[in-house]
Scaffold this motif. Structure first.
Motif, PDB file in Angstrom:
ATOM      1  N   HIS A 148      -0.191   4.302  -2.134  1.00 17.33           N
ATOM      2  CA  HIS A 148      -1.336   5.071  -1.653  1.00 17.33           C
ATOM      3  C   HIS A 148      -1.044   5.785  -0.338  1.00 17.33           C
ATOM      4  CE1 HIS A 148      -3.589   3.047  -4.778  1.00 17.33           C
ATOM      5  NE2 HIS A 148      -3.207   1.873  -4.296  1.00 17.33           N
ATOM      6  N   ARG A 149      -0.103   5.220   0.431  1.00 19.88           N
ATOM      7  CA  ARG A 149       0.270   5.850   1.704  1.00 19.88           C
ATOM      8  C   ARG A 149       1.790   5.876   1.825  1.00 19.88           C
ATOM      9  NH1 ARG A 149       1.209   4.841   7.106  1.00 19.88           N
ATOM     10  NH2 ARG A 149       0.185   6.284   8.564  1.00 19.88           N
TER      11      ARG A 149
ATOM     12  N   HIS B  26       0.811  -1.217   0.000  1.00 19.22           N
ATOM     13  CA  HIS B  26       0.000   0.000   0.000  1.00 19.22           C
ATOM     14  C   HIS B  26       0.845   1.267   0.000  1.00 19.22           C
ATOM     15  CE1 HIS B  26      -2.761  -3.140   1.457  1.00 19.22           C
ATOM     16  NE2 HIS B  26      -3.722  -2.393   0.898  1.00 19.22           N
TER      17      HIS B  26
END
Length: 414
Positions: free
Chosen positions: A38-39, A35
């Motif tokens: 996205h982060r 992830h």
């Protein structure tokens, strides 16, 4: 019901036995890596897990994300080697991150066309790269960008090697696609007045002539950072050399100047001779493959006789003859700075060779003299070579003794 775990990409330190799930820390790192796009953050991650996280990250993440966050050399090595077959990091400060950013910006500049790509994309690329690019070697520059804008947006740039040409052009050759235009030179001259970091400037194969050189010299005149200037393989003749020679004042900082394969004639030798009399910075001068002739060589060497800083001089393939050899014989007998002298490919006779041999009898600094492709006998050339080798051995011995004395002074007798 059993749970299947993906074990691909595990480092040896994380290898586990079949049927045993990975530790919770490993599962967390995998989730963070999956992830990350996205982060994108490393905040809160223990330092011991960061290398493992970067091992799992894909090399396709945006540079806006990875540049500021990731310093792990292993990650940038993967990025670079996945994209380019040949990556010589010694040319990039031995840093994989710097290697990636410099090669990436080079590729962008070599293919950038303002008619096809929005200028905003160029500004974005410069903004991404500005903290990591110290050296650029651009061998195709079709866009003819404003050089002042380029240098201002890459404030860390120290080494710029640039050729305005076209690679792999095939049968579509057009003369107008090659060389720096007057607008390019004017733009670069303005940039040189304001840059505070550029120390090495290389402009080979740009069809620079006397007119463009005089414009470029105005920018170099106001510059106080460039120590190495490469203008090889251009069309610079005596009027251009006159402008360059004016840069070699007693306050100059230039250490190396390469004008090999240009159109420098006898007057150019005269201008350099005058400059060498007063200059106290230049250490390397390369005039290989020019047209000095015996007269131009003699006038240049007359100036060199008053110089105490030049250590490397290349005058190969300049039709030097007896008068130049006579002046050289006088110089080498008294010089305390000249170490490497390339005189290959001239027209020195056996008498000229003897003058050089006799002049070397009292020399202790010259460690290399290249006399290949002259009309000098094997015995005379061998005697000169033997003297140079002896000087080199004595210099190495002296350096070794100085080093040993420094070590003894620092650590004392043991």
């Amino acid at each position: 019901m059993g749970v299947d775990f993906d074990l691909t990409g595990l480092h040896d330190d994380h290898t586990i036995r079949a049927g045993v799930p990975p530790p919770l820390s490993e599962l967390c790192v995998r989730v963070l890596a999956a992830h990350f796009a996205h982060r994108p953050t490393l905040r809160g991650i223990a330092p011991r897990y960061i290398n493992r996280l970067t091992e799992l990250l894909p090399t396709t993440l945006p540079l806006e994300v990875t540049g500021p966050l990731i310093d792990d050399e292993g990650y940038w090595k993967r990025c670079a080697t996945n994209r380019w077959e040949n990556c010589t990091i010694s040319e990039h400060g031995s840093s994989w991150k710097r290697c990636y950013f410099e090669k990436n910006l080079t590729d962008f500049l070599e293919t950038f066309d303002p008619l096809k790509t929005d200028t905003e994309e160029l500004m974005r690329m410069l903004a991404i790269s500005k903290d990591y690019v110290f050296s650029l070697r651009v061998k195709q520059f079709l866009s003819h960008l404003d050089m002042e804008m380029l240098l201002q947006n890459v404030p860390t740039l120290c080494n710029l090697d640039m050729t305005f040409g076209v690679k792999d052009i095939g049968m579509e050759y057009e003369r107008s696609l090659f060389g720096m235009k007057m607008s390019d030179v004017t733009s670069l001259a303005k940039a040189l007045r304001v840059t505070e970091t550029l120390t090495i400037l290389s402009l080979p194969c740009n069809l620079l002539d006397d007119n463009t050189m005089r414009v470029l010299a105005t920018g170099l005149q106001a510059n106080s950072t460039i120590t190495s200037l490469d203008l090889s393989h251009n069309k610079i003749a005596d009027r251009g050399v006159k402008a360059i020679a004016k840069l070699l004042t007693d306050k100059a900082v230039l250490l190396s100047l390469d004008l090999s394969d240009n159109h420098v004639h006898a007057d150019g030798g005269k201008y350099f001779g005058r400059a060498l009399k007063i200059n106290s910075s230049l250490e390397t001068l390369n005039l290989r493959l020019n047209r000095l002739g015996d007269e131009g060589g003699k006038m240049l060497l007359e100036g060199l006789a008053h110089n105490s800083t030049l250590t490397h001089l290349n005058l190969s393939c300049n039709a030097l003859d007896h008068d130049s050899a006579q002046q050289l014989g006088s110089i080498v007998s008294s010089s305390t700075s000249l170490q490497n002298l390339d005189l290959s490919g001239n027209v020195f006779s056996e008498d000229a060779g003897r003058l050089l041999r006799d002049g070397l009898q009292h020399n202790r600094t010259l460690t290399s003299m290249d006399l290949r492709l002259n009309q000098i006998s094997v015995d005379t050339a061998a005697a000169i070579d033997e003297t140079c080798k002896s000087n080199k051995f004595e210099m190495q011995r002296a350096r070794r003794l100085i080093f040993e004395e420094q070590q003894m002074a620092q650590y004392g007798h043991k």
